[in-house]
Design an enzyme around this catalytic site. Structure first.
Site, PDB file in Angstrom:
ATOM      1  N   HIS A 203       0.817  -1.215   0.000  1.00 36.68           N
ATOM      2  CA  HIS A 203       0.000   0.000   0.000  1.00 36.68           C
ATOM      3  C   HIS A 203       0.847   1.260   0.000  1.00 36.68           C
ATOM      4  O   HIS A 203       0.525   2.239  -0.670  1.00 36.68           O
ATOM      5  CB  HIS A 203      -0.941  -0.018   1.214  1.00 36.68           C
ATOM      6  CG  HIS A 203      -2.192  -0.787   0.957  1.00 36.68           C
ATOM      7  ND1 HIS A 203      -2.915  -1.388   1.949  1.00 36.68           N
ATOM      8  CD2 HIS A 203      -2.850  -1.064  -0.196  1.00 36.68           C
ATOM      9  CE1 HIS A 203      -3.968  -1.991   1.423  1.00 36.68           C
ATOM     10  NE2 HIS A 203      -3.946  -1.810   0.131  1.00 36.68           N
ATOM     11  N   GLU A 449      -1.054 -13.155 -26.651  1.00 40.53           N
ATOM     12  CA  GLU A 449       0.153 -13.229 -25.829  1.00 40.53           C
ATOM     13  C   GLU A 449       0.928 -14.529 -26.035  1.00 40.53           C
ATOM     14  O   GLU A 449       1.848 -14.834 -25.270  1.00 40.53           O
ATOM     15  CB  GLU A 449      -0.210 -13.048 -24.351  1.00 40.53           C
ATOM     16  CG  GLU A 449      -1.295 -13.968 -23.853  1.00 40.53           C
ATOM     17  CD  GLU A 449      -1.767 -13.623 -22.455  1.00 40.53           C
ATOM     18  OE1 GLU A 449      -0.974 -13.054 -21.670  1.00 40.53           O
ATOM     19  OE2 GLU A 449      -2.918 -13.941 -22.124  1.00 40.53           O
ATOM     20  N   ASP A 473       4.172 -11.747 -21.894  1.00 40.81           N
ATOM     21  CA  ASP A 473       4.230 -13.179 -22.192  1.00 40.81           C
ATOM     22  C   ASP A 473       4.625 -13.439 -23.639  1.00 40.81           C
ATOM     23  O   ASP A 473       5.350 -14.392 -23.925  1.00 40.81           O
ATOM     24  CB  ASP A 473       2.885 -13.844 -21.893  1.00 40.81           C
ATOM     25  CG  ASP A 473       2.753 -14.250 -20.428  1.00 40.81           C
ATOM     26  OD1 ASP A 473       3.787 -14.315 -19.739  1.00 40.81           O
ATOM     27  OD2 ASP A 473       1.623 -14.505 -19.983  1.00 40.81           O
ATOM     28  N   CYS A 520      -1.398  -4.022 -23.965  1.00 40.27           N
ATOM     29  CA  CYS A 520      -1.434  -3.792 -22.521  1.00 40.27           C
ATOM     30  C   CYS A 520      -0.180  -4.287 -21.809  1.00 40.27           C
ATOM     31  O   CYS A 520      -0.091  -4.196 -20.585  1.00 40.27           O
ATOM     32  CB  CYS A 520      -2.668  -4.447 -21.907  1.00 40.27           C
ATOM     33  SG  CYS A 520      -2.754  -6.245 -22.127  1.00 40.27           S
TER      34      CYS A 520
END
Length: 597
Positions: A203, A449, A473, A520
């Site tokens: 966090h 991918e 990947d 992405c």
């Protein structure tokens, strides 16, 4: 309470140590060292009913005080750090009100006849250790939140205060940096973070990135060899930390920091501008997001949607497979923050390095020698409908009110796509029969991918509404180079001619069949690849939010016709070094020439 570890002054000696940079930027300044100094009394055995009642009452009182403190801390965090960070602290309420935690502690007090501190520690340590044993980074990082709440409760049971004052701008140094630690510090006095524990998904790292505070983790015994009279130089990009840097190093890093500050200031106005080339060729910039806390930062950096929403993190925050309703509520939170922009929701991409063992073990999962080539992603979905269908139903329900897309990962064949589309159609029929609203035309796309998918792009394009190229990947599968293995790191390059040919083949197939094509993977966040990819015809870049302004600057500063010529030139090359030198040279030249961004 956390205190400053005092050490004797000593002659400064420069020392460079290497950690993991989790938030970019450069910080130079003195350390403020946090040490856990909470005293926990020895375990006591309770001998009378009266003592048991007293301990139960003490525990309930500690819960009440902690609730009040946490509420106050959240209000202060909203004022100092914004909603993103206060939302993290609000998640601590879920731990504080956890029924198993409360009942378990009371049971230890009443049945095992333990004092409240010992009973609470036993229960929460058990929870924490179950998280720490996970193979998943996100789940391991949530153990820090459990420890944070535990320490709050123990402090209130013992009457110890967890307060400290940072009197001058400093670099916060600790074995572990907890959310409540940050909330207790004046934001203007935090130059950077340095921690032994933690990772990119902790966090404090998420908050550091959203606030542009440099942070480095993973330096063993960091509080043991840094003294309060030292000077620290923290490079959050490389992960390098110089203790007592010489004047030359300080000047050089201050120069870099100033260059970075000027660049950020120049890029800041770009967030509200359109993303198009100088000759009006439009490109969509979206963000990769995993947590709700990241959405506001993505919007601030100019994201116009989420191009990759990693839904699988829910599997690592639950002991059981989350229900359809739990998933719907979580997805709705993200969608409301991002509205009116679209969200591309990747179905659970588990397996490989993302294995929720407890959930998968009951469904036939066994450890695999090579999990990246094993039972993962949609392969699990096809074998375990109970894993896939609740998620699809939740996404379809969300589509009734928000623009969302379904993205299927790890596709290698047309048969897989058709089988998954039949399952999605079945979910549509179920919702229709139940009178549930949904968008009947919700886009369904796939990730490209694997080399197999890229080679079949023409065929797959006939079955799908969009492609999203997952280069992380795709590169490792194409080059047989594990992206997490430093021994073969030199082989792993998104600019390898073979990788570029597969990307070109995928984009060309999408354009021929008039479907949307995005990227992405990490390559989409790499400024040196931006103009090349625009020239290849990529329509959408889904990137790390802080990278978006620089990508937009490059896109707005180039003609599409030039980008196409550059892409043709590079795609004709067969030497990796020549390609890398060309994209580096052209990107630097463009950034230097752009003045209207």
């Amino acid at each position: 309470m956390p205190t400053v570890r005092k050490k004797k002054s000593r002659a400064p000696e420069a020392l460079t140590v290497k950690g993991l940079g989790v938030s970019s930027g450069i910080a130079i300044g003195p350390p403020f060292i946090l040490r856990a100094a909470l005293y926990v009394p020895p375990q006591r055995k309770l001998t009378t009913a009266e003592e048991i009642e007293q301990e139960v009452a003490r525990f309930h009182r500690a819960l009440e005080i902690t609730r009040e403190q946490l509420h106050q801390t959240i209000q202060e965090a909203k004022a100092d750090y914004g909603k993103e960070y206060s939302a993290i602290l609000e998640s601590h309420f879920l731990i504080l009100e956890d029924v198993e935690m409360i009942r378990g502690t009371l049971k230890h007090i009443q049945n095992s006849r333990l004092d409240a501190e010992s009973a609470l520690s036993a229960v929460m340590d058990k929870f924490k250790h179950s998280f720490l044993k996970s193979n998943n980074e996100y789940l391991r990082e949530r153990a820090t939140d459990i420890e944070d709440v535990k320490r709050r409760l123990l402090g209130n049971l013992s009457g110890q205060q967890r307060s400290f004052v940072v009197e001058e701008p400093s670099i916060i140094v600790a074995d572990t940096i907890r959310p409540s630690d940050i909330a207790g510090i004046d934001r203007s006095r935090i130059l950077g973070f340095l921690s032994e524990a933690g990772g990119a998904l902790s966090h404090f790292a998420i908050v550091a990135r959203s606030l542009n505070i440099p942070a480095v983790v993973g330096i063993a015994n960091v509080t043991g060899f840094i003294g309060d009279h030292d000077t620290l130089l923290v490079d959050g990009h490389s992960g390098n930390v110089i203790i007592n840097p010489d004047d030359r190093a300080v000047r050089e890093y201050r120069r870099r920091a100033e260059v970075s500050r000027r660049e950020d200031a120049e890029l800041e106005p770009l967030a509200e501008l359109t993303c198009e080339t100088r000759d009006r060729h439009a490109v969509l910039l979206t963000a990769n997001v995993e947590l709700a806390e990241e959405v506001e930062a993505a919007l601030r950096y100019g994201a116009r949607g989420i191009g990759l929403y990693r839904t699988e993190y829910m599997l690592f925050s639950e002991r059981e497979l989350p229900t359809e309703e739990q998933q719907y509520r979580e997805y709705l939170t993200i969608a409301q923050k991002m509205y009116p922009y679209k969200i591309t929701m990747r179905t659970f991409d588990v397996g490989g390095d993302k294995i929720p063992l407890d959930i998968l073990a009951s469904r036939g999962y066994v450890r695999e020698d090579n999990p990246f080539l094993g039972w993962r992603a949609i392969r699990i979905a096809l074998e375990c409908p109970e894993f896939f269908m609740p998620q699809v139903r939740a996404i379809l329900r969300l589509s009734a009110t928000h623009p969302v897309e379904i993205m299927l990962p790890m596709i290698v064949s047309v048969d897989e796509v058709r089988s998954l589309k039949r399952m999605i159609d079945e979910a549509r029929r179920q919702l229709s029969d139940e009178g549930q609203a949904f968008n009947p035309s919700i886009p369904v796309g796939i990730m490209i991918e694997t080399p197999g998918a890229a080679l079949m792009a023409d065929t797959l394009a006939r079955e799908t509404d969009f492609f999203s190229i997952g280069t992380n990947d795709l590169v490792q599968y194409t080059l047989a180079a594990d992206r997490g293995n430093p021994k073969v790191a030199s082989l792993y390059s998104c600019f390898h001619p073979g990788v570029l040919q597969l990307i070109r083949q995928t984009i060309d197939a999408a354009n021929r069949h008039k479907i949307h094509v995005a990227m992405c993977g990490e390559m989409a966040s790499n400024p040196y690849a931006t103009v090349l990819l625009v020239g290849m015809g990529l329509m959408e870049f889904s990137a790390l939010p802080p990278r978006l302004p620089k990508l937009k600057k490059l896109i707005r500063g180039v003609d599409f016709s030039y980008a196409r010529k550059l892409a043709e030139q590079i795609l004709a090359m067969d030497d990796l070094k020549e390609i890398e030198q060309t994209v580096t040279r052209e990107t630097k030249r463009l950034l230097g020439n752009i003045t209207d961004a």
